[in-house]
Design an enzyme around this catalytic site. Structure first.
Site, PDB file in Angstrom:
ATOM      1  N   ASP A 148       1.073  -0.827   0.156  1.00 24.20           N
ATOM      2  CA  ASP A 148      -0.427   0.153   0.069  1.00 24.20           C
ATOM      3  C   ASP A 148       0.650   1.114   0.040  1.00 24.20           C
ATOM      4  O   ASP A 148       2.051   0.944   0.023  1.00 24.20           O
ATOM      5  CB  ASP A 148      -1.021   0.106   0.814  1.00 24.20           C
ATOM      6  CG  ASP A 148      -2.047   0.419   1.549  1.00 24.20           C
ATOM      7  OD1 ASP A 148      -2.280   1.199  -0.013  1.00 24.20           O
ATOM      8  OD2 ASP A 148      -2.927   0.348   1.860  1.00 24.20           O
ATOM      9  N   GLU A 181      -1.075   2.071  -5.093  1.00 26.16           N
ATOM     10  CA  GLU A 181      -0.452   3.544  -5.020  1.00 26.16           C
ATOM     11  C   GLU A 181      -1.802   4.357  -6.074  1.00 26.16           C
ATOM     12  O   GLU A 181      -2.052   5.493  -5.609  1.00 26.16           O
ATOM     13  CB  GLU A 181       0.445   4.144  -5.089  1.00 26.16           C
ATOM     14  CG  GLU A 181       0.342   3.734  -7.068  1.00 26.16           C
ATOM     15  CD  GLU A 181       0.539   4.640  -7.957  1.00 26.16           C
ATOM     16  OE1 GLU A 181      -0.561   3.738  -8.003  1.00 26.16           O
ATOM     17  OE2 GLU A 181       1.127   6.119  -7.617  1.00 26.16           O
ATOM     18  N   TRP A 182      -2.918   3.153  -5.914  1.00 22.25           N
ATOM     19  CA  TRP A 182      -4.538   3.871  -6.295  1.00 22.25           C
ATOM     20  C   TRP A 182      -4.653   4.624  -7.753  1.00 22.25           C
ATOM     21  O   TRP A 182      -5.342   5.027  -8.006  1.00 22.25           O
ATOM     22  CB  TRP A 182      -5.057   5.282  -5.374  1.00 22.25           C
ATOM     23  CG  TRP A 182      -4.766   4.084  -3.735  1.00 22.25           C
ATOM     24  CD1 TRP A 182      -5.314   2.945  -3.310  1.00 22.25           C
ATOM     25  CD2 TRP A 182      -3.727   5.328  -2.426  1.00 22.25           C
ATOM     26  NE1 TRP A 182      -4.665   2.896  -2.041  1.00 22.25           N
ATOM     27  CE2 TRP A 182      -4.233   4.168  -2.120  1.00 22.25           C
ATOM     28  CE3 TRP A 182      -3.311   6.423  -2.929  1.00 22.25           C
ATOM     29  CZ2 TRP A 182      -3.358   4.103  -0.204  1.00 22.25           C
ATOM     30  CZ3 TRP A 182      -2.834   6.107  -1.120  1.00 22.25           C
ATOM     31  CH2 TRP A 182      -2.693   5.442  -0.235  1.00 22.25           C
ATOM     32  N   GLY A 183      -3.393   4.256  -8.365  1.00 17.89           N
ATOM     33  CA  GLY A 183      -3.290   5.047 -10.090  1.00 17.89           C
ATOM     34  C   GLY A 183      -2.884   6.217  -9.853  1.00 17.89           C
ATOM     35  O   GLY A 183      -2.311   7.188 -10.674  1.00 17.89           O
ATOM     36  N   ASN A 185       0.513   7.888  -9.378  1.00 17.99           N
ATOM     37  CA  ASN A 185       1.572   7.896  -9.924  1.00 17.99           C
ATOM     38  C   ASN A 185       1.295   7.515 -10.823  1.00 17.99           C
ATOM     39  O   ASN A 185       2.974   6.598 -11.744  1.00 17.99           O
ATOM     40  CB  ASN A 185       3.086   7.221  -8.744  1.00 17.99           C
ATOM     41  CG  ASN A 185       2.643   8.352  -7.890  1.00 17.99           C
ATOM     42  OD1 ASN A 185       3.393   9.483  -7.306  1.00 17.99           O
ATOM     43  ND2 ASN A 185       1.698   7.086  -6.402  1.00 17.99           N
ATOM     44  N   ASP A 203     -10.311   3.385  -3.208  1.00 15.24           N
ATOM     45  CA  ASP A 203     -10.989   1.846  -2.740  1.00 15.24           C
ATOM     46  C   ASP A 203     -12.321   2.345  -3.170  1.00 15.24           C
ATOM     47  O   ASP A 203     -13.230   3.051  -3.507  1.00 15.24           O
ATOM     48  CB  ASP A 203     -10.759   1.974  -1.255  1.00 15.24           C
ATOM     49  CG  ASP A 203      -9.760   1.994  -0.532  1.00 15.24           C
ATOM     50  OD1 ASP A 203      -8.374   2.027  -1.869  1.00 15.24           O
ATOM     51  OD2 ASP A 203      -9.486   1.592   0.898  1.00 15.24           O
TER      52      ASP A 203
END
Ligand code: GLA
Length: 400
Positions: A148, A181-183, A185, A203
Site C-alpha cells: 500500500d 498506490e491507487w493510480g 503515480n 478504494d
C-alpha cells in the site's frame, strides 16, 4: 571460474536493471481479500474458514487461489529486533502455521504491507525495513504481497516499489507483488517490471454507481472505478494487469448488479479478488462468483482488457478479444429500469483501438454462446432483440 562467469552473466541483467519473478500472473490473479468486509476484524479462524470454503464451495475448482490477509494483522509496533509481529490475539498460531494450513488445501496465502512509515490502518509500514520484512514474509511461506501507499510523503513511488520488489526477489521465494498506490503515480507507465498488478483507483465502495465522500478522500462505486482512467488498457496484459480493486460482489448490491460487476471485472481482465464473506454467501452470489464461462473470459490467455465499443442509449457495449479469434461481447444496462435492446450484428464492425484485432460482422458470422444462461443462442447472422433488466448484463462468447 567458468561457472562463476556464467552465474555472473545470468545475474547481470538483474544487477543492472532489477527483476521481478516472471510468469507469476500470466492471467489475472484470482482470490479473496479480507478488507472489504472485515477491515480490522480479522483472525486466524476466519482465514482457515475461508480456505475451507474455497474447497467446499467450489471456489478453488473455479480457479481462485490466493487468500489475502489485508491491513491490521500486526502489532502496533515492531519488536526489539525490528521485526513485524502478528497480533497474537488475532493470530495466536502465528503466520507460518496459518500459511501451512492454507497450503495444505492446495491454496496460496497473501499478506499486506505498506511502503510508508505506517500502514493506512496505522500499523508499522515497511519503509526502511523492506529487506527484513520481505525475508520474514518469505520465511512464513507468503505467496502474495499487497503493498500500500499510506504515509509515504517525500517518497518516489517507482523507487519505493522497486526497493520492495528487489527485496522480494532476493528472498528467492516467488511472491506476487500487488502495487496499491491507487493510480496516483500512473503505475501502468512504470510498474510492468515491478509488480504483477497495480491498482488504478482509490478504494471501491459497495454500490453500483455511487461516490462515498469521506472529506479528504472518496470511495468509488463499481462503474466509477471502471471509468476512473482513460487510455490505459494498452498497458495491461499478462504478468502486468490494471487492477480495478477487490470485488464488492455479495456485499450488498442487487443480484443483477453483482452479476454486472463480476462481468465487467472479467471483461476488463482485472484480478478477481472476492471481498465478501464467502462463508455465508447465498447461492446466487456463489453462482456468480464461480461461473466458469465468465471466468474463462477473464482468464483468457491473451489477457486483453475490454474496450467500450459504443453506447446504445443507456446500454453500453463492451468487447474483449479472446484467443483463437473469438470475442466476448457484453451489453450492460446503466439504467435502473429495464430497456429494450436491439442489435443488428451485421451493421457493426469491431476495431480494437490498441491491439490488432478487428471483425466485420457483415462479412464474418459467429455462433453466440450466452454466458449467463450457459446456452448456445443463435448466430450473429440474426438481429438480437431482447429486454435487458436494470443494471443487468447480457454476455456472449462469439466463436466459429
Ligand atoms: C488502502 C487500500 C485498501 C485497504 C486499506 C487498508 O485504503 O487501498 O485496499 O488495503 O488501505 O487500510
Amino acid at each position: 571460474m567458468k561457472k562463476t562467469l556464467i552465474t555472473l552473466i545470468f545475474f547481470l541483467p538483474v544487477l543492472l536493471f532489477g527483476q521481478k519473478f516472471p510468469n507469476l500472473a500470466s492471467t489475472p490473479p484470482m482470490g479473496w481479500n479480507s478488507w472489504n468486509t472485515f477491515k480490522t476484524n480479522i483472525n486466524e479462524k476466519l482465514i482457515e474458514d475461508v480456505a475451507d470454503a474455497f474447497v467446499k464451495d467450489g471456489y478453488k475448482e473455479a480457479g481462485y487461489k490466493y487468500i489475502i490477509i489485508d491491513d491490521c494483522w500486526s502489532m502496533k509496533q515492531r519488536d526489539a529486533e525490528g521485526n513485524l509481529v502478528p497480533d497474537p490475539a488475532k493470530f495466536p498460531g502465528g503466520m507460518k502455521a496459518l500459511a501451512d494450513y492454507v497450503h495444505s488445501k492446495g491454496l496460496k496465502i497473501g499478506i499486506y504491507g505498506c511502503a510508508g512509515t505506517r500502514t493506512c490502518g496505522d500499523y508499522p509500514g515497511s519503509k526502511g525495513y523492506e529487506i527484513k520484512d520481505a525475508k520474514l514474509f518469505a520465511s512464513w511461506g507468503i505467496d502474495y504481497l499487497k503493498y500500500d501507499w499510506c504515509n509515504t510523503s517525500g517518497l518516489n513511488a517507482e523507487k519505493a516499489y522497486t526497493i520492495m520488489r528487489d527485496a522480494l526477489y532476493a528472498t528467492g521465494r516467488p511472491i506476487v507483488f500487488g502495487i496499491c498506490e491507487w493510480g496516483d503515480n500512473q503505475p501502468w507507465l512504470w510498474a510492468k517490471n515491478i509488480g504483477q498488478l497495480w491498482r488504478i483507483s482509490g478504494d471501491i465502495a459497495p454500490c453500483f454507481d455511487c461516490v462515498v465522500d469521506h472529506g479528504s478522500y472518496k470511495d468509488w462505486g463499481v462503474m466509477k472505478v471502471v471509468y476512473m482512467r482513460k487510455d490505459i488498457r494498452k498497458y495491461s496484459g499478462p504478468d502486468g494487469f490494471n487492477d480495478f480493486d477487490m470485488m464488492e460482489v455479495g456485499t450488498g448490491m442487487t443480484e443483477n448488479e453483482n452479476r454486472s460487476h463480476f462481468t465487467i471485472w472479467s471483461m476488463l481482465a482485472s484480478a478477481l479478488i472476492m471481498g465478501n464473506d464467502i462463508r455465508t454467501a447465498d447461492p446466487p452470489t456463489v453462482a456468480i462468483l464461480t461461473n466458469k464461462d465468465m471466468i474463462s473470459i477473464n482468464q483468457d490467455p491473451l489477457g486483453i482488457q475490454a474496450f467500450k465499443y459504443k453506447d446504445i442509449d443507456s446500454t453500453e457495449v463492451w468487447v474483449k478479444p479472446l484467443k483463437n479469434k473469438e470475442w466476448a461481447v457484453c451489453f450492460l444496462n446503466r439504467k435502473r429500469v429495464p430497456v429494450a435492446l436491439e442489435f443488428n450484428w451485421s451493421e457493426n464492425k469491431l476495431i480494437d483501438p490498441d491491439f490488432d484485432f478487428k471483425v466485420d460482422f457483415s462479412k464474418e458470422k459467429f455462433n453466440l454462446f450466452s454466458v449467463w444462461t450457459g446456452k448456445q443462442t443463435g448466430t450473429t447472422g440474426e438481429t438480437l432483440k431482447t429486454k435487458l433488466e436494470g443494471h443487468n448484463v447480457l454476455v456472449f462468447r462469439l466463436s466459429h
